[in-house]
Scaffold this motif. Structure first.
Motif, PDB file in Angstrom:
ATOM      1  N   ASN A 193       0.835  -1.205   0.000  1.00  0.00           N
ATOM      2  CA  ASN A 193       0.000   0.000   0.000  1.00  0.00           C
ATOM      3  C   ASN A 193       0.864   1.247   0.000  1.00  0.00           C
ATOM      4  OD1 ASN A 193      -2.927  -0.921   0.409  1.00  0.00           O
ATOM      5  ND2 ASN A 193      -1.806  -2.125   1.928  1.00  0.00           N
ATOM      6  N   ASN A 245       4.760   5.904   2.645  1.00  0.00           N
ATOM      7  CA  ASN A 245       4.733   7.061   3.546  1.00  0.00           C
ATOM      8  C   ASN A 245       5.330   6.727   4.909  1.00  0.00           C
ATOM      9  OD1 ASN A 245       3.536   8.716   1.620  1.00  0.00           O
ATOM     10  ND2 ASN A 245       1.474   8.076   2.179  1.00  0.00           N
ATOM     11  N   THR A 304     -11.193   0.947   2.312  1.00  0.00           N
ATOM     12  CA  THR A 304     -11.061   2.398   2.075  1.00  0.00           C
ATOM     13  C   THR A 304     -12.140   2.848   1.094  1.00  0.00           C
ATOM     14  OG1 THR A 304      -8.685   2.208   2.427  1.00  0.00           O
ATOM     15  CG2 THR A 304      -9.462   4.226   1.373  1.00  0.00           C
ATOM     16  N   GLY A 334      -5.314   2.632 -10.114  1.00  0.00           N
ATOM     17  CA  GLY A 334      -4.539   2.342  -8.900  1.00  0.00           C
ATOM     18  C   GLY A 334      -5.245   1.361  -7.975  1.00  0.00           C
ATOM     19  N   GLY A 335      -4.627   1.107  -6.830  1.00  0.00           N
ATOM     20  CA  GLY A 335      -5.119   0.090  -5.898  1.00  0.00           C
ATOM     21  C   GLY A 335      -6.491   0.431  -5.320  1.00  0.00           C
ATOM     22  N   VAL A 336      -6.572   1.468  -4.496  1.00  0.00           N
ATOM     23  CA  VAL A 336      -7.856   1.870  -3.912  1.00  0.00           C
ATOM     24  C   VAL A 336      -8.817   2.262  -5.029  1.00  0.00           C
ATOM     25  CG1 VAL A 336      -9.022   3.526  -2.409  1.00  0.00           C
ATOM     26  CG2 VAL A 336      -6.757   2.664  -1.771  1.00  0.00           C
ATOM     27  N   GLY A 349      -6.976  10.353  -4.475  1.00  0.00           N
ATOM     28  CA  GLY A 349      -5.866   9.819  -3.697  1.00  0.00           C
ATOM     29  C   GLY A 349      -4.528  10.369  -4.175  1.00  0.00           C
ATOM     30  N   LEU A 369       6.021   1.206  -7.152  1.00  0.00           N
ATOM     31  CA  LEU A 369       4.804   1.918  -6.730  1.00  0.00           C
ATOM     32  C   LEU A 369       5.026   3.430  -6.795  1.00  0.00           C
ATOM     33  CD1 LEU A 369       1.924   1.716  -5.549  1.00  0.00           C
ATOM     34  CD2 LEU A 369       2.947   1.567  -3.265  1.00  0.00           C
ATOM     35  N   THR A 394       2.919   0.565 -11.173  1.00  0.00           N
ATOM     36  CA  THR A 394       1.974  -0.480 -10.772  1.00  0.00           C
ATOM     37  C   THR A 394       0.553  -0.090 -11.139  1.00  0.00           C
ATOM     38  OG1 THR A 394       1.582   0.458  -8.573  1.00  0.00           O
ATOM     39  CG2 THR A 394       3.430  -1.072  -8.796  1.00  0.00           C
ATOM     40  N   GLY A 399      -3.631  -1.592 -10.031  1.00  0.00           N
ATOM     41  CA  GLY A 399      -4.377  -2.507  -9.175  1.00  0.00           C
ATOM     42  C   GLY A 399      -3.641  -2.804  -7.879  1.00  0.00           C
TER      43      GLY A 399
HETATM   44  N1  LIG Z   1      -6.869   7.828   3.820  1.00  0.00           N
HETATM   45  C1  LIG Z   1      -6.784   6.516   3.949  1.00  0.00           C
HETATM   46  O1  LIG Z   1      -7.272   5.936   4.911  1.00  0.00           O
HETATM   47  C2  LIG Z   1      -6.071   5.751   2.879  1.00  0.00           C
HETATM   48  C3  LIG Z   1      -6.218   4.363   2.775  1.00  0.00           C
HETATM   49  C4  LIG Z   1      -5.580   3.718   1.706  1.00  0.00           C
HETATM   50  C5  LIG Z   1      -4.810   4.441   0.809  1.00  0.00           C
HETATM   51  N2  LIG Z   1      -4.678   5.781   0.980  1.00  0.00           N
HETATM   52  C6  LIG Z   1      -3.940   6.599   0.008  1.00  0.00           C
HETATM   53  O2  LIG Z   1      -4.545   6.403  -1.246  1.00  0.00           O
HETATM   54  C7  LIG Z   1      -3.611   6.660  -2.276  1.00  0.00           C
HETATM   55  C8  LIG Z   1      -3.604   5.482  -3.227  1.00  0.00           C
HETATM   56  O3  LIG Z   1      -3.028   4.365  -2.559  1.00  0.00           O
HETATM   57  P1  LIG Z   1      -2.757   3.000  -3.328  1.00  0.00           P
HETATM   58  O4  LIG Z   1      -2.008   2.136  -2.381  1.00  0.00           O
HETATM   59  O5  LIG Z   1      -4.027   2.524  -3.915  1.00  0.00           O
HETATM   60  O6  LIG Z   1      -1.743   3.483  -4.472  1.00  0.00           O
HETATM   61  P2  LIG Z   1      -1.970   3.508  -6.055  1.00  0.00           P
HETATM   62  O7  LIG Z   1      -3.143   4.382  -6.387  1.00  0.00           O
HETATM   63  O8  LIG Z   1      -1.992   2.126  -6.572  1.00  0.00           O
HETATM   64  O9  LIG Z   1      -0.626   4.179  -6.553  1.00  0.00           O
HETATM   65  C9  LIG Z   1      -0.485   5.555  -6.623  1.00  0.00           C
HETATM   66  C10 LIG Z   1      -0.921   6.097  -8.008  1.00  0.00           C
HETATM   67  O10 LIG Z   1      -1.042   7.517  -7.871  1.00  0.00           O
HETATM   68  C11 LIG Z   1      -0.777   8.122  -9.106  1.00  0.00           C
HETATM   69  N3  LIG Z   1       0.162   9.237  -8.919  1.00  0.00           N
HETATM   70  C12 LIG Z   1      -0.070  10.501  -9.335  1.00  0.00           C
HETATM   71  N4  LIG Z   1       0.981  11.277  -9.078  1.00  0.00           N
HETATM   72  C13 LIG Z   1       1.926  10.487  -8.496  1.00  0.00           C
HETATM   73  C14 LIG Z   1       3.250  10.727  -8.034  1.00  0.00           C
HETATM   74  N5  LIG Z   1       3.829  11.931  -8.101  1.00  0.00           N
HETATM   75  N6  LIG Z   1       3.939   9.689  -7.507  1.00  0.00           N
HETATM   76  C15 LIG Z   1       3.389   8.482  -7.427  1.00  0.00           C
HETATM   77  N7  LIG Z   1       2.132   8.184  -7.859  1.00  0.00           N
HETATM   78  C16 LIG Z   1       1.402   9.200  -8.385  1.00  0.00           C
HETATM   79  C17 LIG Z   1      -0.182   7.064 -10.040  1.00  0.00           C
HETATM   80  O11 LIG Z   1      -1.182   6.712 -10.993  1.00  0.00           O
HETATM   81  P3  LIG Z   1      -1.125   7.388 -12.469  1.00  0.00           P
HETATM   82  O12 LIG Z   1       0.085   6.843 -13.145  1.00  0.00           O
HETATM   83  O13 LIG Z   1      -2.413   6.947 -13.106  1.00  0.00           O
HETATM   84  O14 LIG Z   1      -1.040   8.864 -12.265  1.00  0.00           O
HETATM   85  C18 LIG Z   1       0.126   5.909  -9.100  1.00  0.00           C
HETATM   86  O15 LIG Z   1       0.043   4.658  -9.747  1.00  0.00           O
HETATM   87  C19 LIG Z   1      -2.280   6.910  -1.584  1.00  0.00           C
HETATM   88  O16 LIG Z   1      -2.087   8.287  -1.472  1.00  0.00           O
HETATM   89  C20 LIG Z   1      -2.485   6.292  -0.213  1.00  0.00           C
HETATM   90  O17 LIG Z   1      -1.646   6.838   0.767  1.00  0.00           O
HETATM   91  C21 LIG Z   1      -5.292   6.437   1.993  1.00  0.00           C
END
Ligand SMILES: NC(=O)c1ccc[n+]([C@@H]2O[C@H](COP(=O)([O-])OP(=O)(O)OC[C@H]3O[C@@H](n4cnc5c(N)ncnc54)[C@H](OP(=O)(O)O)[C@@H]3O)[C@@H](O)[C@H]2O)c1
Length: 337
Positions: free
Chosen positions: A46, A51, A140, A164-166, A228, A324, A329, A331
């Protein structure tokens, strides 16, 4: 009586880049009262792990180092401590580690001890890998589409980083609830993924004026934006949100969202902006049970598919983090102990 045993884990001794992730041998104690010892079979990757590694996850408290990072794992119970009646050795379970406090997250490990109260049984028909790919990200999404902005037929929703994942769960779930879904993505390959997930429209937000593109699809703005990505899209998202729409920020993959002057939220009505912390939704076991039943129920029906696209050996966690962070990545990604 179970004894302490040695197992491998990924630990950090300092905050920093992927190179601070060290594959080490650690001692795993026997389970205490109310605890189980779990042999991980699949560990969810994740963005929160990135972070945590960087030291930017906790704003109000610090993670005590050295620490085993990782917020999500699935596995098989190896032994149970005193007072654990509902679970037994051999049971398959999955969990989201405690967050928002300085507790050890602990999922990047071959074995760990964890409170039985945090565990969710993996239903028959769902593999350990699917469970590790689905729980944190799916819960989430549940917080967002079922609680914060309950999605209904007729809504239009913009999901950033839709492959992305979420976001993969957000797209599938919002479609299932009847919304028209627009996704933004960073590449042609991700565009194909987002369409396959069910997006009605996909916008390559690094190549075009995505705010204009959204407004062309939905004049007057979308009902909600699920974000996100943070810094790069947060403020501009308000320019393609309806006057009474809701911007749900849930992450900052591109950096921290800038400070928000709330006065312009009134310029077209009363836009709402919120940020969620998913862990806080599930302090009550009843809520965790309700949400996981819904999540796994929709997976069983084929409505939600945990899309496991990449697997890495646990010892290669640093490469998984690099991929990541560098947007390679899509999904869900799992680490295999
Ligand atoms: N608040 C909560 O409780 C909670 C819970 C879970 C996750 N989150 C947050 O949700 C977000 C998504 O998490 P995830 O694990 O599912 O990750 P993810 O979406 O699979 O990976 C991040 C995606 O964000 C995009 N992105 C845009 N600008 C970026 C940059 N400068 N560097 C890296 N990636 C960038 C990219 O997609 P593109 O190539 O399409 O731009 C990347 O693949 C994260 O910020 C995470 O911390 C928060």
């Amino acid at each position: 009586m179970p004894q302490s045993i040695r197992a491998h884990a990924i630990r950090i001794h300092e905050n920093g880049g992927p190179e601070v992730l060290r594959f080490e041998e650690v001692e795993v104690p026997p389970p205490g009262p109310g605890e189980v010892r779990l042999r991980h079979t699949a560990i969810g990757l994740n963005y929160a792990d990135v972070n945590l590694r960087r030291g930017t996850f906790y704003l109000h408290t610090k993670l005590a180092l050295p620490a085993i990072i990782g917020n999500e794992g699935a596995g098989v119970i190896e032994s149970v401590g005193p007072g654990v009646a509902a679970l037994k050795p051999g049971d398959r379970v999955v969990y989201v580690a405690p967050s928002g406090m300085a507790a050890q997250p602990g999922a990047y490990s071959e074995m760990r001890v964890i409170e039985a109260e945090r565990l969710v049984r993996i239903p028959d028909g769902v593999s350990d890998e699917q469970a590790a790919a689905a729980l944190l990200k799916g819960l989430t999404a549940w917080c967002i589409v079922r609680r914060v902005f309950p999605v209904k037929p007729g809504h239009s929703v913009l999901v950033h980083a839709a492959a992305g994942g979420v976001s993969s769960f957000l797209v599938q779930w919002a479609k299932h609830l009847g919304a028209m879904v627009i996704g933004t993505v960073g590449s042609a390959e991700k565009e194909r993924t987002a369409r396959a997930l069910g997006c009605d429209h996909v916008i390559r937000y690094r190549d075009v004026d995505w705010v204009a593109a959204v407004n062309a699809i939905v004049p007057g703005g979308v009902s909600a934006v699920f974000d996100g990505v943070g810094k790069d899209v947060f403020l501009a998202s308000l320019d393609c949100l309806s006057g009474f729409g809701t911007l749900v920020n849930f992450g900052n993959a591109s950096g921290a969202p800038p400070p928000l002057d709330i006065r312009p939220l009134a310029h077209r009505g009363a836009q709402m902006v919120t940020r969620i912390g998913m862990g806080f939704f599930f302090y009550e076991r009843a809520t965790l049970d309700e949400a996981t039943a819904e999540l796994f129920g929709l997976i069983a029906q084929g409505v939600l598919t945990p899309n496991v696209t990449q697997r890495y050996a646990l010892r290669d966690a640093a490469q998984a983090h690099r991929d990541l962070e560098e947007r390679r990545t899509t999904g869900s990604v799992v680490l295999v102990p």
